[in-house]
Write a protein that holds these residues in place. Sequence first.
Motif, mmCIF file in Angstrom:
data_model
loop_
_atom_site.group_PDB
_atom_site.id
_atom_site.type_symbol
_atom_site.label_atom_id
_atom_site.label_comp_id
_atom_site.label_asym_id
_atom_site.label_seq_id
_atom_site.Cartn_x
_atom_site.Cartn_y
_atom_site.Cartn_z
ATOM 1 N N ARG A 113 -5.350 -3.240 -5.867
ATOM 2 C CA ARG A 113 -5.402 -2.910 -4.440
ATOM 3 C C ARG A 113 -4.381 -1.675 -3.939
ATOM 4 O O ARG A 113 -3.155 -1.776 -4.392
ATOM 5 C CB ARG A 113 -4.960 -4.052 -3.439
ATOM 6 C CG ARG A 113 -5.442 -4.135 -2.155
ATOM 7 C CD ARG A 113 -4.901 -5.303 -1.074
ATOM 8 N NE ARG A 113 -5.525 -4.925 0.266
ATOM 9 C CZ ARG A 113 -4.919 -4.430 0.980
ATOM 10 N NH1 ARG A 113 -3.777 -3.818 1.007
ATOM 11 N NH2 ARG A 113 -5.444 -4.113 2.293
ATOM 12 N N ASN A 114 -5.013 -0.865 -3.392
ATOM 13 C CA ASN A 114 -4.329 0.225 -2.911
ATOM 14 C C ASN A 114 -3.530 0.917 -4.285
ATOM 15 O O ASN A 114 -2.311 1.199 -4.150
ATOM 16 C CB ASN A 114 -3.351 0.119 -1.948
ATOM 17 C CG ASN A 114 -3.913 -0.143 -0.568
ATOM 18 O OD1 ASN A 114 -4.789 0.601 -0.185
ATOM 19 N ND2 ASN A 114 -3.181 -0.929 0.271
ATOM 20 N N THR A 143 -9.561 -2.666 -2.634
ATOM 21 C CA THR A 143 -9.706 -3.194 -3.956
ATOM 22 C C THR A 143 -10.642 -2.657 -4.991
ATOM 23 O O THR A 143 -11.820 -2.477 -4.499
ATOM 24 C CB THR A 143 -9.508 -4.636 -3.921
ATOM 25 O OG1 THR A 143 -8.425 -5.359 -2.955
ATOM 26 C CG2 THR A 143 -9.422 -5.249 -5.415
ATOM 27 N N ARG A 153 -0.603 3.704 -4.020
ATOM 28 C CA ARG A 153 0.057 3.973 -2.998
ATOM 29 C C ARG A 153 1.350 2.930 -2.791
ATOM 30 O O ARG A 153 1.617 1.993 -3.803
ATOM 31 C CB ARG A 153 -0.879 3.400 -1.860
ATOM 32 C CG ARG A 153 -2.215 4.521 -1.798
ATOM 33 C CD ARG A 153 -2.940 4.250 -0.677
ATOM 34 N NE ARG A 153 -4.197 5.002 -1.035
ATOM 35 C CZ ARG A 153 -5.037 5.304 0.136
ATOM 36 N NH1 ARG A 153 -5.196 4.788 1.119
ATOM 37 N NH2 ARG A 153 -6.060 6.140 -0.463
ATOM 38 N N PRO A 154 2.150 2.983 -1.631
ATOM 39 C CA PRO A 154 3.397 2.305 -1.829
ATOM 40 C C PRO A 154 3.174 0.905 -1.534
ATOM 41 O O PRO A 154 3.920 0.003 -2.051
ATOM 42 C CB PRO A 154 4.002 2.481 -0.444
ATOM 43 C CG PRO A 154 3.481 4.152 -0.094
ATOM 44 C CD PRO A 154 2.000 4.101 -0.681
ATOM 45 N N ASP A 155 2.109 0.207 -1.091
ATOM 46 C CA ASP A 155 1.853 -1.147 -1.124
ATOM 47 C C ASP A 155 0.910 -1.466 -2.299
ATOM 48 O O ASP A 155 0.255 -2.456 -2.038
ATOM 49 C CB ASP A 155 1.359 -1.506 0.223
ATOM 50 C CG ASP A 155 0.217 -0.844 0.741
ATOM 51 O OD1 ASP A 155 -0.180 0.368 -0.010
ATOM 52 O OD2 ASP A 155 -0.555 -1.347 1.449
ATOM 53 N N GLU A 156 0.984 -0.830 -3.333
ATOM 54 C CA GLU A 156 0.149 -1.109 -4.397
ATOM 55 C C GLU A 156 0.234 -2.610 -4.786
ATOM 56 O O GLU A 156 1.564 -3.020 -4.981
ATOM 57 C CB GLU A 156 0.316 -0.168 -5.693
ATOM 58 C CG GLU A 156 -0.217 -0.563 -6.807
ATOM 59 C CD GLU A 156 0.268 0.246 -8.041
ATOM 60 O OE1 GLU A 156 -0.008 1.422 -7.974
ATOM 61 O OE2 GLU A 156 1.138 -0.096 -8.854
ATOM 62 N N SER A 157 -0.796 -3.384 -5.270
ATOM 63 C CA SER A 157 -0.717 -4.603 -5.824
ATOM 64 C C SER A 157 -1.718 -4.743 -7.179
ATOM 65 O O SER A 157 -2.512 -4.237 -7.065
ATOM 66 C CB SER A 157 -0.720 -5.839 -4.898
ATOM 67 O OG SER A 157 -1.995 -5.749 -4.304
#
Length: 571
Positions: free
Chosen positions: A511-512, A537, A515-519
């Motif tokens: 997901r993302n 996602t 990016r900073p909030d990647e998971s």
Amino acid sequence: MIGLISATAAGAVARDRLAAAWPGRAVVYDGPVREAVQRAFAECEQLVCFLATGAVVRLVAPLLVDKAADPGVVCVDEAGRHAVALLGGHGGGANALAVAVGEVLGATPVVTTATDAVGVPGLDMLGLPVEGDVAGVSRAMLDGAPVVLRADAAWPLPALPPNVGPDVAGPAVLHLTDTVLELGPQEAVLRPASLVVGVGASKGAPEDEVLGLVRDALAGAGLSPLSIAELATVDAKAQEPGIVAAAARLGVPLRTYPADALARIEVPHPSNAPLAAVGTPSVAEAAALAGGGELLVPKRKSQPEGRAAMATCAVVRRAVRGRLAVVGLGPGARDLLTPRAREELRRASVLVGLDQYVDQIRDLLRPGTTILESGLGAEEERARTAVAEARKGHAVALIGSGDAGVYAMASPALAEAGADIDVVGVPGVTAALAAAAILGAPLGHDHVSISLSDLHTPWEVIERRVRAAAEADIIVTFYNPRSRGRDWQLPKALSILAGHREPATPVGVVRNASRPDESSRVTSLAALDPGTVDMMTVVTVGNTATREIAGRMVTPRGYRWQSATADEAAR
């Protein structure tokens, strides 16, 4: 060629890194530093000196001629922290060279040219010849003083600052025209490549006769030779020495056309002589008009003394062609935005894009860039807007995430664009590739991307594609896997794959990406909960050979690995 000069061991190490990065372009100059600088200055277009700036100033000062001829010079400090454009920032390309050095060595480029420092395009860096009081007009632009823009037509230039425009009033004037002007103080003129000169010549026509005819024709019409885009003639004259040499003297390409193509073009002054000689009733006028445009100077003959004319020419002003760059911004991280994408964003005078994507790169745009942004769901409208702006003669950048040609803006834009504008595609890092790099190496064998959104594609078509990928044992990356209004498509697609793959087949969920909030996580076909997936996602489902190794998702390049255990493969 780029000359590389160093005086210390540390400088030599950095020097050799540049030489390795630029094979065929960079030349190392050994020996005493003074002699090395003198030789490189005479032989190269650019120099990189691993020396103190003061030392380089003293070494090159006696060698300087003028800014049009001197090479660009960049200095790199002993620690390799900074690459300073010391000489020839624009004309010598030192500003761009400093950036290139920085990319290789990890140094910070230092650009001192005023226009580059504040993001204003230098008049001599717009890709067009410029004449007049360039320094005076540039100073007015930098000071924020009004600069009147007087343009015969729009031209695909980079954005000019807000104080430059047709509706301002002030003593500084920037002209954009192919006509000859008398310029006063604080006046400069940019010369667009708008003129095509058609040329015909008898065998053995002297270079000076051809060149003199072209110059006389332009002068008689009040047109600048700096606006010649090309000379044009018939294929049969492609190697005619006088025409080839005239094009070289003018510094423009020579374009040729088949005789039968020229014969189909209507001209005001056809003749039997060229028809008999090369198969078309017109060479000069027809060749000039072959690309369309307005005939400014009808066919005229040279006027040599004491003998018959051996050359003809005609001049056409072509219509302005706007420029549309379709730019992929990548998955979101700034360092995954390609250098080419950055250049196109700086080259544009008009930017069109989704508002959230515009916010990602707003700081990279030049002052004065026109921004046309809109919200979700207006893809076709953005494409039409971008094409319409390009047709006005502007330089337009149409942006999309990832690669603009993958589920993004390139398709609707190119479906709208005709042959009347220039289109450039700028590739970007796709979400599938960004996610794959995070997961490990899931795309090591044949793979396919499938969007599960049925807004543009009937579900029956999507299902048929998923089934084909399942039966063919192809790795699948699902885009647009699940939204609030579409919650059943992903479970259906996974069930199709499950009919051909083991429950333990690795599945990557990212997901993302970047990016900073990647998971991210690696799970299995049986364990994946579709409820944890959304539109931000991408889901990658491995093939029958894909394995999870040390928490990473890995697909071998071949199927011989399929029988090995994960531990054996890891060893």
